[in-house]
Write a protein that holds these residues in place. Structure first.
Motif, PDB file in Angstrom:
ATOM      1  N   TRP A 160      40.472  14.502 -26.071  1.00  0.00           N
ATOM      2  CA  TRP A 160      40.539  13.120 -26.544  1.00  0.00           C
ATOM      3  C   TRP A 160      40.729  12.166 -25.369  1.00  0.00           C
ATOM      4  CZ3 TRP A 160      39.050   9.790 -29.721  1.00  0.00           C
ATOM      5  CH2 TRP A 160      39.726   8.591 -29.941  1.00  0.00           C
ATOM      6  N   PHE A 161      41.494  12.569 -24.393  1.00  0.00           N
ATOM      7  CA  PHE A 161      41.709  11.754 -23.189  1.00  0.00           C
ATOM      8  C   PHE A 161      40.388  11.543 -22.448  1.00  0.00           C
ATOM      9  CE2 PHE A 161      42.556  11.707 -18.595  1.00  0.00           C
ATOM     10  CZ  PHE A 161      43.366  10.585 -18.499  1.00  0.00           C
ATOM     11  N   VAL A 162      39.596  12.610 -22.273  1.00  0.00           N
ATOM     12  CA  VAL A 162      38.304  12.497 -21.593  1.00  0.00           C
ATOM     13  C   VAL A 162      37.338  11.651 -22.423  1.00  0.00           C
ATOM     14  CG1 VAL A 162      36.317  13.791 -20.749  1.00  0.00           C
ATOM     15  CG2 VAL A 162      38.623  14.670 -20.359  1.00  0.00           C
TER      16      VAL A 162
ATOM     17  N   LEU B 236      34.132   6.680 -23.270  1.00  0.00           N
ATOM     18  CA  LEU B 236      33.810   5.510 -24.090  1.00  0.00           C
ATOM     19  C   LEU B 236      34.036   4.218 -23.317  1.00  0.00           C
ATOM     20  CD1 LEU B 236      35.250   6.554 -27.578  1.00  0.00           C
ATOM     21  CD2 LEU B 236      32.857   6.400 -26.892  1.00  0.00           C
ATOM     22  N   HIS B 237      35.041   4.195 -22.467  1.00  0.00           N
ATOM     23  CA  HIS B 237      35.273   3.014 -21.629  1.00  0.00           C
ATOM     24  C   HIS B 237      34.175   2.871 -20.580  1.00  0.00           C
ATOM     25  CE1 HIS B 237      39.874   3.278 -22.561  1.00  0.00           C
ATOM     26  NE2 HIS B 237      39.180   2.778 -23.562  1.00  0.00           N
ATOM     27  N   ALA B 238      33.591   3.984 -20.155  1.00  0.00           N
ATOM     28  CA  ALA B 238      32.590   3.937 -19.089  1.00  0.00           C
ATOM     29  C   ALA B 238      31.248   3.420 -19.566  1.00  0.00           C
ATOM     30  CB  ALA B 238      32.418   5.329 -18.477  1.00  0.00           C
TER      31      ALA B 238
ATOM     32  N   LEU C 152      29.017   0.723 -17.470  1.00  0.00           N
ATOM     33  CA  LEU C 152      27.724   1.040 -16.866  1.00  0.00           C
ATOM     34  C   LEU C 152      26.630   0.108 -17.371  1.00  0.00           C
ATOM     35  CD1 LEU C 152      27.749   4.956 -16.886  1.00  0.00           C
ATOM     36  CD2 LEU C 152      27.965   3.433 -14.927  1.00  0.00           C
ATOM     37  N   PHE C 153      26.696  -0.270 -18.631  1.00  0.00           N
ATOM     38  CA  PHE C 153      25.711  -1.210 -19.159  1.00  0.00           C
ATOM     39  C   PHE C 153      25.791  -2.547 -18.419  1.00  0.00           C
ATOM     40  CE2 PHE C 153      24.680  -4.708 -22.049  1.00  0.00           C
ATOM     41  CZ  PHE C 153      23.377  -4.390 -22.382  1.00  0.00           C
ATOM     42  N   CYS C 154      27.003  -3.039 -18.219  1.00  0.00           N
ATOM     43  CA  CYS C 154      27.174  -4.301 -17.484  1.00  0.00           C
ATOM     44  C   CYS C 154      26.689  -4.169 -16.045  1.00  0.00           C
ATOM     45  CB  CYS C 154      28.634  -4.728 -17.514  1.00  0.00           C
ATOM     46  SG  CYS C 154      29.251  -5.178 -19.150  1.00  0.00           S
ATOM     47  N   VAL C 155      26.928  -3.013 -15.429  1.00  0.00           N
ATOM     48  CA  VAL C 155      26.483  -2.795 -14.053  1.00  0.00           C
ATOM     49  C   VAL C 155      24.958  -2.823 -13.967  1.00  0.00           C
ATOM     50  CG1 VAL C 155      26.336  -1.066 -12.221  1.00  0.00           C
ATOM     51  CG2 VAL C 155      28.532  -1.572 -13.277  1.00  0.00           C
ATOM     52  N   VAL C 156      24.292  -2.152 -14.911  1.00  0.00           N
ATOM     53  CA  VAL C 156      22.827  -2.130 -14.909  1.00  0.00           C
ATOM     54  C   VAL C 156      22.262  -3.535 -15.068  1.00  0.00           C
ATOM     55  CG1 VAL C 156      20.803  -1.337 -16.177  1.00  0.00           C
ATOM     56  CG2 VAL C 156      22.679   0.239 -15.746  1.00  0.00           C
ATOM     57  N   VAL C 157      22.802  -4.303 -16.010  1.00  0.00           N
ATOM     58  CA  VAL C 157      22.310  -5.665 -16.235  1.00  0.00           C
ATOM     59  C   VAL C 157      22.573  -6.543 -15.025  1.00  0.00           C
ATOM     60  CG1 VAL C 157      22.585  -7.733 -17.668  1.00  0.00           C
ATOM     61  CG2 VAL C 157      22.570  -5.465 -18.729  1.00  0.00           C
TER      62      VAL C 157
ATOM     63  N   VAL D  42      27.286   5.189 -11.298  1.00  0.00           N
ATOM     64  CA  VAL D  42      27.606   6.363 -12.108  1.00  0.00           C
ATOM     65  C   VAL D  42      28.534   7.302 -11.336  1.00  0.00           C
ATOM     66  CG1 VAL D  42      26.634   8.414 -13.195  1.00  0.00           C
ATOM     67  CG2 VAL D  42      25.507   6.218 -13.483  1.00  0.00           C
ATOM     68  N   THR D  43      28.281   7.446 -10.038  1.00  0.00           N
ATOM     69  CA  THR D  43      29.138   8.312  -9.223  1.00  0.00           C
ATOM     70  C   THR D  43      30.565   7.794  -9.183  1.00  0.00           C
ATOM     71  OG1 THR D  43      27.243   8.914  -7.841  1.00  0.00           O
ATOM     72  CG2 THR D  43      29.436   9.336  -6.947  1.00  0.00           C
ATOM     73  N   VAL D  44      30.724   6.474  -9.043  1.00  0.00           N
ATOM     74  CA  VAL D  44      32.071   5.895  -9.031  1.00  0.00           C
ATOM     75  C   VAL D  44      32.778   6.137 -10.357  1.00  0.00           C
ATOM     76  CG1 VAL D  44      33.345   3.723  -8.903  1.00  0.00           C
ATOM     77  CG2 VAL D  44      31.496   4.154  -7.303  1.00  0.00           C
ATOM     78  N   VAL D  45      32.077   5.931 -11.470  1.00  0.00           N
ATOM     79  CA  VAL D  45      32.683   6.135 -12.780  1.00  0.00           C
ATOM     80  C   VAL D  45      33.083   7.597 -12.971  1.00  0.00           C
ATOM     81  CG1 VAL D  45      32.231   6.093 -15.254  1.00  0.00           C
ATOM     82  CG2 VAL D  45      31.522   4.168 -13.831  1.00  0.00           C
ATOM     83  N   LEU D  46      32.195   8.525 -12.619  1.00  0.00           N
ATOM     84  CA  LEU D  46      32.509   9.943 -12.779  1.00  0.00           C
ATOM     85  C   LEU D  46      33.637  10.377 -11.850  1.00  0.00           C
ATOM     86  CD1 LEU D  46      28.937  11.497 -13.145  1.00  0.00           C
ATOM     87  CD2 LEU D  46      30.596  10.972 -14.941  1.00  0.00           C
ATOM     88  N   ALA D  47      33.666   9.816 -10.632  1.00  0.00           N
ATOM     89  CA  ALA D  47      34.755  10.145  -9.705  1.00  0.00           C
ATOM     90  C   ALA D  47      36.085   9.648 -10.245  1.00  0.00           C
ATOM     91  CB  ALA D  47      34.469   9.544  -8.333  1.00  0.00           C
ATOM     92  N   ASN D  48      36.093   8.443 -10.813  1.00  0.00           N
ATOM     93  CA  ASN D  48      37.323   7.926 -11.420  1.00  0.00           C
ATOM     94  C   ASN D  48      37.755   8.771 -12.603  1.00  0.00           C
ATOM     95  OD1 ASN D  48      37.170   5.905  -9.543  1.00  0.00           O
ATOM     96  ND2 ASN D  48      36.532   4.313 -10.970  1.00  0.00           N
TER      97      ASN D  48
END
Length: 321
Positions: A3-5, A10-12, A16-21, A298-304
């Protein structure tokens, strides 16, 4: 833990959508016209220019191009490179191995040496060793990566002639077997050192501060009173309890070291994604630029996410905060 993951993922998604836009809007608003790359420098008939724009969808309004790009990204299509005349995914995959080799080597080097130096500085606080580590940390955090790379080339390649300055292998081809591995390490050493020095300095400073805080705790005094060796105290007791901020700085810098490899790969002629990004900016190859920026995000999000999971494993209270 699941549930934590799931909550972190869900937060990511909106992030990522905002980053792409944002990447698309910023790159589309930059001066220059990619059509000049597609057509060439020679004068072209207006009809041919309009045909090229229609072929690549550049004649549509920005919002239409954005919607089309989002649809392609959701299906895994990163577009077509204007300058290289091939799919962006194929182009990036061809450079990915070289960049991963450089960045992971640099991060591993920075982590091992940074933790070791930080522990030594904390163990002998106030000594000449501590002062030396702090001096190295301050210097390494202040020197730009690309300038340090040029200094390393000047000293070890030009003056001493010990190591090559460009590329990742000899133009005559690498030898076979272990000799080829050693030859490749000669090409990897300078760019990995130049890329890792800044992060080595940061990890050393964070490790030293965290270790000093832990070494003053009562359980460290209790461990020493029980006759535990100094090595056991430093590694088993102190470093384990000081690991959280160190893991944080290592994990959060994984994405940044990937993005920061662009200048280092350019200085050393390393055939990776960073060099591809630099060339794409100069050529206004927008699909390649957006794909690389998306990959870094994506790498930053996955690393976090990986860092948060490690924190959760170390301290189960993290997910309840």
């Amino acid at each position: 833990m699941m549930w934590f993951v799931a909550r972190r993922l869900l937060h990511a998604v909106p992030l990522l959508f905002c980053v792409v836009v944002l990447n698309f809007v910023l790159i589309a608003a930059t001066p220059g016209d990619p059509v000049t790359i597609l057509v060439g420098d020679f004068p072209a008939p207006p009809g041919y220019v309009e045909q090229v724009k229609r072929e690549f969808g550049l004649d549509q309004p920005i919002y239409v191009q954005l919607m089309r790009y989002l649809g392609h990204v959701l299906t895994g299509d990163l577009g077509y490179s204007f300058a290289n005349r091939q799919p962006v995914s194929t182009l990036i995959l061809g450079r990915l191995a070289a960049t991963l080799e450089l960045t992971l080597t640099a991060l591993l080097l920075a982590s091992l040496l940074g933790i070791a130096l930080g522990m030594l500085a904390a163990r002998w606080r106030g000594s000449w060793l501590d002062s030396g580590v702090q001096g190295i940390a301050s210097t390494g955090y202040s020197i730009p990566d690309f300038w340090l790379g040029q200094l390393l080339i000047l000293v070890f390649s030009i003056w001493l002639g010990w190591l090559p300055s460009q590329g990742n292998m000899s133009v005559r081809g690498a030898p076979e077997g272990f000799a080829g591995f050693l030859d490749h390490l000669r090409y990897l050493l300078l760019p990995a050192l130049a890329l890792s020095f800044r992060y080595l300095a940061l990890i050393a400073r964070i490790t030293r501060a965290a270790m000093l805080e832990v070494l003053s705790a009562d359980f460290i005094l209790a461990a020493r009173s029980r006759g535990a060796s100094e090595t056991s105290v430093m590694i088993t007791h102190a470093l384990r309890n000081a690991a959280a901020p160190v893991i944080t700085v290592i994990g959060y810098n994984l994405g940044f070291i990937l993005a920061g490899s662009a200048l280092i790969e350019t200085v050393f002629g390393w055939p990776g994604i960073g060099r591809l990004l630099f060339d794409s900016i100069s050529r206004r190859d927008y699909p390649v630029m957006m794909a690389i920026l998306l990959m870094v995000s994506v790498t930053v999000v996955l690393a976090n996410l990986a860092t948060d999971i490690l924190h959760r494993a170390i301290d189960p209270r993290v997910g309840d905060r």
